[in-house]
Each structure stands twice: as structure tokens, then as C-alpha cells.
Motif scaffolding. Structure first.
Motif, PDB file in Angstrom:
ATOM      1  N   GLN A  95     -30.735  30.733  31.956  1.00 31.71           N
ATOM      2  CA  GLN A  95     -29.647  31.515  32.522  1.00 31.71           C
ATOM      3  C   GLN A  95     -30.190  32.645  33.128  1.00 31.71           C
ATOM      4  O   GLN A  95     -31.245  33.432  32.635  1.00 31.71           O
ATOM      5  CB  GLN A  95     -28.970  31.929  31.408  1.00 31.71           C
ATOM      6  N   MET A  96     -29.925  32.959  34.486  1.00 29.52           N
ATOM      7  CA  MET A  96     -30.361  34.004  35.077  1.00 29.52           C
ATOM      8  C   MET A  96     -29.632  35.247  34.334  1.00 29.52           C
ATOM      9  O   MET A  96     -28.701  35.263  33.823  1.00 29.52           O
ATOM     10  CB  MET A  96     -29.502  33.930  36.653  1.00 29.52           C
ATOM     11  N   PRO A  97     -30.111  36.464  34.762  1.00 27.49           N
ATOM     12  CA  PRO A  97     -29.576  37.964  34.211  1.00 27.49           C
ATOM     13  C   PRO A  97     -28.116  38.115  34.808  1.00 27.49           C
ATOM     14  O   PRO A  97     -27.626  37.383  35.658  1.00 27.49           O
ATOM     15  CB  PRO A  97     -30.520  38.855  34.914  1.00 27.49           C
ATOM     16  N   SER A  98     -27.427  39.098  33.941  1.00 24.29           N
ATOM     17  CA  SER A  98     -26.278  39.377  34.555  1.00 24.29           C
ATOM     18  C   SER A  98     -26.340  39.722  35.714  1.00 24.29           C
ATOM     19  O   SER A  98     -26.993  40.383  36.445  1.00 24.29           O
ATOM     20  CB  SER A  98     -25.614  40.568  33.462  1.00 24.29           C
ATOM     21  N   GLY A  99     -25.018  39.529  36.604  1.00 18.97           N
ATOM     22  CA  GLY A  99     -25.161  39.941  37.891  1.00 18.97           C
ATOM     23  C   GLY A  99     -25.363  38.627  38.939  1.00 18.97           C
ATOM     24  O   GLY A  99     -25.047  38.584  40.077  1.00 18.97           O
ATOM     25  N   TYR A 100     -25.722  37.621  38.409  1.00 18.72           N
ATOM     26  CA  TYR A 100     -26.016  36.315  39.082  1.00 18.72           C
ATOM     27  C   TYR A 100     -25.014  35.367  38.549  1.00 18.72           C
ATOM     28  O   TYR A 100     -24.611  35.207  37.421  1.00 18.72           O
ATOM     29  CB  TYR A 100     -27.311  35.607  38.727  1.00 18.72           C
TER      30      TYR A 100
END
Length: 255
Positions: free
Chosen positions: A132-137
Motif C-alpha cells: 500500500q502506498m503512503p497516504s496521498g496516493y
């Protein structure tokens, strides 16, 4: 005259000893250029960056609710053989579980190795590893978190996997330096949607938060090869000059 020669010889011997002590060791052998690198340090304070140029459709089916595997329906909890009703869980070995949020190098191969706890009565025959990519992606055109598959429905009898962070990254995206990444390991027969449900004796969803860093080792240590081990350097050698001075000192003392 002889005492003077002795004093000179002893002084020369003292200087030689200092030179030999300060003489640098020879360089260690060139490290294997194909050695795999792995770094499992505590996460730093880097901030994830977003690239506005990433507005690209993935079209890889990695949605928040991906299609389930052949076992997407809820498996029976009566066939697990567990006697205490607890699900099985993953115990990480590499990176060590003592590191709550490890740090992985971008553009590298990350070695993952794990074991199962005593509640694992029915280990998965196949596992799926998801990132899972960081928040904002987000998934394109949505506000759903951006997931991707690192590996799907693989057999891991040795309970280990090597993740190539270049080829096994979200299509259209590059894993960048920053915090807030997550890695999941699930039982493929249970499926993603059911992976957080409790099935006695079967794998409960494992989640590992991690960060990425960009190695600047070559730029900040010019001339020092990657993988250089100072402990492998050769010991200092005594120069021919020091040997000659030592012989002269012995001769002077005898005279």
C-alpha cells in the motif's frame, strides 16, 4: 661515541614504530558487485513525496476490493484443527520483528523471511503479498488507497520471499523515499476481503509498516565502494625502511 650512537638508534626505532603504527592498511578486496543489499534500519523522518505527473491509469485491477481468489467465499472454521479458537499469525524473522517499521532501500531487492506462531494449525498453501502506498496516493479517479500486488498466489514452503522493488512496484509509479508504506501477507485461499476475519488455526492478515530511503552512499563517500568492510582490510605492514633501522639499532646496541 657509542652512547650517542645508541641514543640515535633508539630515537630512530621510536620514529619507525610511530610510522608503522600510523601506516594505513591496504584496501580490502573488491566486494562482489552482485551481492544483494538489504537494509533493515529504524525508519527515519523522511516525508513521502507525491508526483503530480503520476496521473496515469493503472488498469491492473488493484482496487480496494480486488477480485477474490478461488476461495473468496468464507472458509469453514471447523476444519482447522485448532483447539483454542485463535487464528495463526506471522512472526517476522527478516526484517527482525523487533524493528516495528523497517527501512528499505529504493531500487533494491528486499529479503522477507518469516515463521508462524503455535496457533497456525493449517498453514497456507499459497500466499499473497500486497503493498500500500503512503497516504496521498489514490486509485485513479477515486479516493481509495493505492494498493498493488507484490506477489499473488505463490507457494512459499520455505517461508521466504525476495521482493524486487523496481519490477514489483505499482504500474506507472516509482517507489520513492518516504514513510507511510505498508506490506500485507495473507492466505490466498481466504482472500483479501476476509483476511481480517478470525478463522481458528488459519492465517490472520499480517501488516508491516515500512519506509523507503534513497541511498546516497556513492555520492557522499567518493572512492569507497559499496559493501566495503573496513574490518576486512589487511593489517599494516612493516616497511623495509623500518626493518633496516631496526637492524641498525641492534648493531649499535651490540657495539
Amino acid at each position: 661515541m657509542v652512547p650517542a650512537l645508541r641514543r640515535i638508534a633508539l630515537s630512530a626505532l621510536f620514529v619507525c614504530a610511530i610510522v608503522a603504527f600510523l601506516q594505513p592498511g591496504t584496501a580490502a578486496a573488491e566486494p562482489d558487485a552482485h551481492a544483494k543489499r538489504q537494509l533493515t534500519l529504524n525508519a527515519g523522518g523522511a516525508t513521502p513525496t507525491s508526483d503530480s505527473g503520476f496521473g496515469i491509469s493503472l488498469n491492473n485491477g488493484n482496487s480496494d476490493n480486488p477480485s477474490k481468489t478461488s476461495s473468496g467465499s468464507k472458509p469453514s472454521s471447523t476444519s482447522s484443527g485448532s483447539s483454542n479458537g485463535q487464528p495463526g499469525r506471522i512472526v517476522m524473522k527478516t526484517p527482525p520483528r523487533a524493528i516495528e517499521s523497517p527501512l528499505f532501500e529504493t531500487a533494491s531487492e528486499v529479503k522477507l523471511q518469516w515463521d508462524y506462531d503455535d496457533n497456525m494449525k493449517k498453514p497456507p498453501s499459497q500466499i499473497t503479498i500486497r503493498g500500500q502506498m503512503p497516504s496521498g496516493y489514490f486509485e485513479p479517479g477515486t479516493t481509495k488507497p493505492l494498493y498493488w500486488y507484490i506477489a499473488q498466489n505463490i507457494s512459499a514452503p520455505n517461508k521466504m520471499y525476495t521482493w524486487n522493488t523496481i519490477t514489483q512496484s505499482p504500474p506507472g509509479y516509482t517507489l520513492r523515499e518516504g514513510t507511510g508504506y505498508k506490506l500485507f501477507i495473507i492466505d490466498s485461499s481466504i482472500g483479501w476481503d476476509n483476511s481480517t476475519h478470525v478463522y481458528p488455526g488459519k492465517l490472520f492478515q499480517f501488516m508491516l509498516p515500512f519506509s523507503m530511503y534513497n541511498s546516497r552512499y556513492a555520492q557522499t563517500n567518493d572512492g569507497v565502494p559499496k559493501g566495503y568492510n573496513p574490518n576486512a582490510a589487511a593489517r599494516p605492514t612493516v616497511s623495509c625502511v623500518c626493518i633496516a633501522v631496526l637492524v641498525a639499532t641492534v648493531v649499535a646496541l651490540v657495539l
